[in-house]
Design an enzyme around this catalytic site. Sequence first.
Site, PDB file in Angstrom:
ATOM      1  N   SER A 288       0.846  -1.190   0.000  1.00  0.00           N
ATOM      2  CA  SER A 288       0.000   0.000   0.000  1.00  0.00           C
ATOM      3  C   SER A 288       0.880   1.239   0.000  1.00  0.00           C
ATOM      4  O   SER A 288       2.055   1.193   0.410  1.00  0.00           O
ATOM      5  CB  SER A 288      -0.886   0.013   1.253  1.00  0.00           C
ATOM      6  OG  SER A 288      -1.530   1.259   1.423  1.00  0.00           O
TER       7      SER A 288
ATOM      8  N   TYR B 239      -1.850  -1.200  10.515  1.00  0.00           N
ATOM      9  CA  TYR B 239      -2.017  -1.534   9.104  1.00  0.00           C
ATOM     10  C   TYR B 239      -0.827  -1.049   8.281  1.00  0.00           C
ATOM     11  O   TYR B 239      -0.262  -1.805   7.470  1.00  0.00           O
ATOM     12  CB  TYR B 239      -3.305  -0.907   8.582  1.00  0.00           C
ATOM     13  CG  TYR B 239      -3.550  -1.117   7.107  1.00  0.00           C
ATOM     14  CD1 TYR B 239      -4.075  -2.318   6.633  1.00  0.00           C
ATOM     15  CD2 TYR B 239      -3.272  -0.109   6.187  1.00  0.00           C
ATOM     16  CE1 TYR B 239      -4.307  -2.512   5.279  1.00  0.00           C
ATOM     17  CE2 TYR B 239      -3.501  -0.292   4.829  1.00  0.00           C
ATOM     18  CZ  TYR B 239      -4.013  -1.490   4.383  1.00  0.00           C
ATOM     19  OH  TYR B 239      -4.246  -1.676   3.044  1.00  0.00           O
TER      20      TYR B 239
END
Length: 299
Positions: free
Chosen positions: A191, A204
């Site tokens: 990401s 995360y």
Amino acid sequence: MAEYDQYKMQNPLTQYTRDEFPKQKQTPPGLQSEMNVVPDCGEKTYRGTGRLEGRKALVTGADSGIGRAAAIAYAREGADIALAYHPDEHKDVQQVADLVKEAGRKVVLLPGDLSDESVNVKVVEDAVNQLGGLDILALVAGKQTAVEDIAELTTEQFRKTFETNVFSLFWITKAAIPYLPAGASIITTSSIQAYQPSPTLLDYAATKAAILNYTRGLAKQVASKGIRVNCVAPGPIWTVLQVAGGQPTEDLPSFGSSTPLGRAGQPAELAPIYVYLASQESSYVTAEVHGVTGGNHLG
């Protein structure tokens, strides 16, 4: 979408909606089919050209979002597919299974919680046995829960996020590599958070940085086997992950609007990169990360 043809030139600023997304909230892991503004995963737009004819792919997180888009694209490119998904998402994965069958390909459904090591091992074994082999791994499944203050971030959540996003990656690749032939491809999902972490996504973002590093190291380890390993790093993509706790509810209306392209991405816009990295077209590409970020560049 402006045009239902992925190959026709379009203005990326207006190809998908720039309107505010409605505020909404689902209990994790959530269902894409119940979202207000359902993401485009290529159901009506992805047109294959036989680039993966005869290949055998395992896709995790295949029920919705990016995993769903990759699975649909792989099937329409000629691959048989094993769909790994959380048991609570059966309603969504059944839609994907129907699309795979419509493409004339074999489909295998593999429910299970990937935060459990034994589930990962079983998913690989079942995929190999039921598909008759395995040569593509598209590892997309992930957990994302926004927490605004570290004081509210529990050890349980921190551990579960790492088990789902990082430990699963280790368990599934360790189990799969003995079955993968030369020419096989492993594709992981990091990401932009690995490079530009949001303050509400401490756990995360940390997992996404770990995935990036793991991918590069694994790629170098298995290069001598003829196996390639690459990574996709999305920016803000409209998926059920966002409405099931991945973003604060109050931030959903403007989700993705701060990118240079001025909108959130759709899962269908990532499918071509997952196909490219799985195909022989990327034969000299390994240990690389490919951003799909709407202009908020990596680094």
